[in-house]
Scaffold this motif. Structure first.
Motif, short mmCIF file in Angstrom:
data_model
loop_
_atom_site.label_atom_id
_atom_site.label_comp_id
_atom_site.label_asym_id
_atom_site.label_seq_id
_atom_site.Cartn_x
_atom_site.Cartn_y
_atom_site.Cartn_z
N PRO A 156 0.80 -1.23 0.00
CA PRO A 156 0.00 0.00 0.00
C PRO A 156 0.83 1.27 0.00
CG PRO A 156 -0.05 -1.07 2.16
CD PRO A 156 0.60 -2.03 1.22
N LEU A 157 2.09 1.21 0.44
CA LEU A 157 2.91 2.41 0.47
C LEU A 157 3.56 2.72 -0.88
CD1 LEU A 157 4.67 1.98 3.95
CD2 LEU A 157 2.65 3.31 3.37
N ALA A 158 3.49 1.78 -1.81
CA ALA A 158 4.03 2.04 -3.15
C ALA A 158 3.13 3.03 -3.88
CB ALA A 158 4.12 0.74 -3.93
N SER A 159 3.74 3.86 -4.71
CA SER A 159 2.93 4.81 -5.47
C SER A 159 2.22 4.13 -6.63
CB SER A 159 3.82 5.95 -5.99
OG SER A 159 4.87 5.45 -6.80
N ARG A 160 2.81 3.03 -7.14
CA ARG A 160 2.17 2.27 -8.21
C ARG A 160 2.91 0.93 -8.38
NH1 ARG A 160 5.50 5.90 -11.00
NH2 ARG A 160 6.69 5.00 -12.76
N ILE A 161 2.28 0.04 -9.12
CA ILE A 161 2.90 -1.21 -9.53
C ILE A 161 3.07 -1.15 -11.04
CG2 ILE A 161 2.76 -3.73 -9.56
CD1 ILE A 161 2.85 -2.62 -6.75
N GLU A 162 4.29 -1.32 -11.50
CA GLU A 162 4.56 -1.31 -12.94
C GLU A 162 5.32 -2.57 -13.31
OE1 GLU A 162 6.99 1.37 -16.26
OE2 GLU A 162 6.32 2.31 -14.39
N LYS A 163 4.75 -3.34 -14.21
CA LYS A 163 5.36 -4.59 -14.68
C LYS A 163 5.74 -5.50 -13.51
CE LYS A 163 7.14 -2.33 -18.84
NZ LYS A 163 8.35 -1.95 -19.63
N ASN A 164 4.80 -5.62 -12.61
CA ASN A 164 4.93 -6.48 -11.43
C ASN A 164 5.93 -5.95 -10.40
OD1 ASN A 164 3.13 -8.55 -11.19
ND2 ASN A 164 4.45 -10.16 -11.98
N THR A 165 6.40 -4.72 -10.58
CA THR A 165 7.43 -4.15 -9.72
C THR A 165 6.87 -2.98 -8.92
OG1 THR A 165 9.10 -4.72 -11.38
CG2 THR A 165 9.73 -3.11 -9.70
N PRO A 166 6.86 -3.05 -7.58
CA PRO A 166 6.42 -1.91 -6.77
C PRO A 166 7.37 -0.72 -6.93
CG PRO A 166 6.36 -3.93 -5.49
CD PRO A 166 7.11 -4.24 -6.76
N ILE A 167 6.80 0.45 -7.09
CA ILE A 167 7.58 1.66 -7.26
C ILE A 167 7.18 2.64 -6.16
CG2 ILE A 167 8.07 3.63 -8.78
CD1 ILE A 167 7.58 1.79 -11.15
N TYR A 168 8.19 3.14 -5.45
CA TYR A 168 7.99 4.06 -4.33
C TYR A 168 8.60 5.41 -4.70
CZ TYR A 168 7.12 -0.23 -1.67
OH TYR A 168 6.64 -1.43 -1.22
N ASP A 169 7.98 6.46 -4.20
CA ASP A 169 8.50 7.82 -4.40
C ASP A 169 9.13 8.29 -3.10
OD1 ASP A 169 9.11 10.40 -5.02
OD2 ASP A 169 7.08 10.97 -5.67
N CYS A 170 10.45 8.37 -3.07
CA CYS A 170 11.14 8.77 -1.84
C CYS A 170 10.72 10.16 -1.38
CB CYS A 170 12.66 8.73 -2.07
SG CYS A 170 13.32 7.08 -2.36
N ALA A 171 10.34 11.01 -2.32
CA ALA A 171 9.96 12.38 -1.96
C ALA A 171 8.68 12.42 -1.13
CB ALA A 171 9.79 13.21 -3.23
N SER A 172 7.92 11.34 -1.12
CA SER A 172 6.64 11.34 -0.40
C SER A 172 6.76 10.83 1.02
CB SER A 172 5.62 10.49 -1.17
OG SER A 172 5.99 9.12 -1.13
N PHE A 173 7.96 10.46 1.46
CA PHE A 173 8.14 9.90 2.80
C PHE A 173 8.90 10.87 3.71
CE2 PHE A 173 7.58 6.16 0.15
CZ PHE A 173 6.73 5.38 0.90
#
Length: 447
Positions: free
Chosen positions: A78-95
């Motif tokens: 849930p903390l990932a900004s999105r899932i792309e090609k089965n890979t969770p992607i997080y935005d460090c700027a949002s933490f």
């Protein structure tokens, strides 16, 4: 109501109550993991099978396909900004990294990802300030130019064919010697600590290697990484199954994008969930696994300052740079667990010096007997790492230089005298040391 009907209803109610009670007990036992505990008790009383994978049995490609065709669910991360090609992607700027509760939950997600999930995640804006990357790139360019002039040749690489790559071995040390200011800015990034702690815990050690792939640079073959990923197929099957599992838990792999990495430049190709395949270290060179990887891998574009981290057990490979005029540059991150060290420091060379004549005489009398082999394994280092890859690069087509044990075994077979043996080992020790090439350098590599 007839008595017989009443009796049947009572029996049915009793049966339903009994079934409900059994179901409740079964649920409780399952919750308490009692079946698992009973299974462990049974397994503890029998030898369930061979400790090592059989070199004669083929790893199961259908099982590999089943594992790697899983779908990464958005609700799992849930903390990932999105899932792309089965890979969770997080935005460090949002933490907010000062929020301990939030970062603890993030580390839980990252840990689950690498151990039970897709095995890879991307951190957007890992470096928010592009000037840190620019300054570091300048230092890397100066190191590469200096080393190219000094050596005049390409360096050995673990997996990449040809000489398209520009490589800086031990960039972690050379960066500090070349430009301390950008080094301090770079490695004081608190995201390094958060990521490394989440998988390895405290006491980890960072190493880095710069890799620049020029236009036309070919793709790597799919592989796993250090430790067992750097062993040959023959060597891998000698390690017990538990070590295959453990190897992937001792190291964290990653890369920081030092340029943008559009898909045509060949960012790392990945096979999500492949780290969960037990026989992966002896599978990645097999043609059927290579073919499946080539047809089913995923690749995610990165921007300068992004980072990707993954389990060393994940099948992965750098992609081909099909651009006409774009160099893809990454600082490869390899972080080791604190538990990969012995309790006491042993200097093996005096021990070999003292026992070599006796060992050689024993070999002449017995050949390479079990006793001779046991002594070699006891007295000499059997692992060539850590080493200085500038001085002792992987041999062409190989992944590791000779170990002390291999040199000692070769020496007694070829009949070396003690003086030659110690000279060879002294040279190897010197070449393997951090001072082997860069020395106690305090000046820049060149401008």
């Amino acid at each position: 109501m007839p008595p017989s009907t009443s009796g049947r209803n009572t029996a049915a109610i009793a049966a339903a109550a009994t079934a409900a009670s059994i179901a409740s007990i079964a649920s409780l036992l399952y919750y308490l993991e009692i079946p698992s505990l009973l299974q462990q008790r049974v397994q503890a009383r029998t030898v369930g099978g061979p400790r090592c994978y059989s070199p004669n049995a083929k790893p199961s490609l259908p099982e590999f396909k089943l594992l790697t065709q899983q779908e990464t669910l958005r609700e799992t991360y849930p903390l990932a900004s999105r899932i792309e090609k089965n890979t969770p992607i997080y935005d460090c700027a949002s933490f907010d990294l000062t929020d301990v509760s939030a970062t603890d939950k993030l580390q839980d997600e990252l840990y689950h990802n690498l151990t039970s999930g897709p095995g890879v995640y991307i951190l957007k804006h890992f470096f928010l300030d592009p000037s840190i990357i620019d300054a570091t790139n300048q230092a890397f360019e100066e190191i590469i130019a200096y080393e190219h002039q000094a050596s005049g040749g390409a360096k050995g690489d673990h997996f990449a064919p040809g000489n398209a790559n520009a490589r800086i071995w031990n960039a972690f040390s050379k960066h500090a010697l070349q430009d301390p200011e950008s080094y301090v800015q770079y490695f004081s990034n608190p995201w390094f600590k958060l990521v490394c702690d989440s998988y390895l815990g405290p006491g980890y050690k960072i190493t880095t290697q710069v890799n620049i792939v020029r236009p036309g640079g070919k793709a790597q073959m799919p592989h796993r990484d250090y430790h067992l990923g750097f062993q040959t197929d023959e060597d891998v099957v000698a390690w017990p199954k538990a070590v295959h599992q453990m190897s992937g838990l001792l190291t964290l792999q990653g890369a920081v994008a030092h340029t943008d990495m559009p898909l045509e430049s060949g960012p790392t190709r990945l096979m999500p969930y492949s780290q969960t395949f037990g026989e992966g270290f002896r599978s990645y060179r097999r043609p059927e696994f290579i073919e499946y990887f080539e047809s089913n891998h995923v690749s995610v574009a990165l921007e300068k300052g992004d980072a990707v981290f993954f389990s060393p057990s994940l099948f992965h490979a750098a992609g081909e740079n099909i651009t006409a005029d774009f160099d893809r540059s990454a600082n490869l991150i390899q972080v080791s667990s604190a538990f990969g060290k012995t309790m006491e420091t042993i200097d093996t060379l005096p021990l070999i010096d003292k026992t070599y004549d006796l060992l050689a005489a024993k070999y002449r009398a017995e050949g390479l007997s079990m006793e001779v082999d046991a002594l070699i394994r006891a007295v000499a280092e059997g692992y060539p790492f850590p080493t200085n890859l500038d001085c002792r690069p992987p041999a062409p087509g190989g992944m590791a230089p000779e170990s002390e044990q291999q040199i000692l075994r070769r020496g007694i077979i070829e009949g070396w005298d003690r003086e030659r043996m110690m000279s060879e080992l002294d040279d190897m020790r010197e070449a393997s040391s951090a001072n082997g090439k860069i020395g106690r350098q305090t000046t820049v590599f060149g401008t």
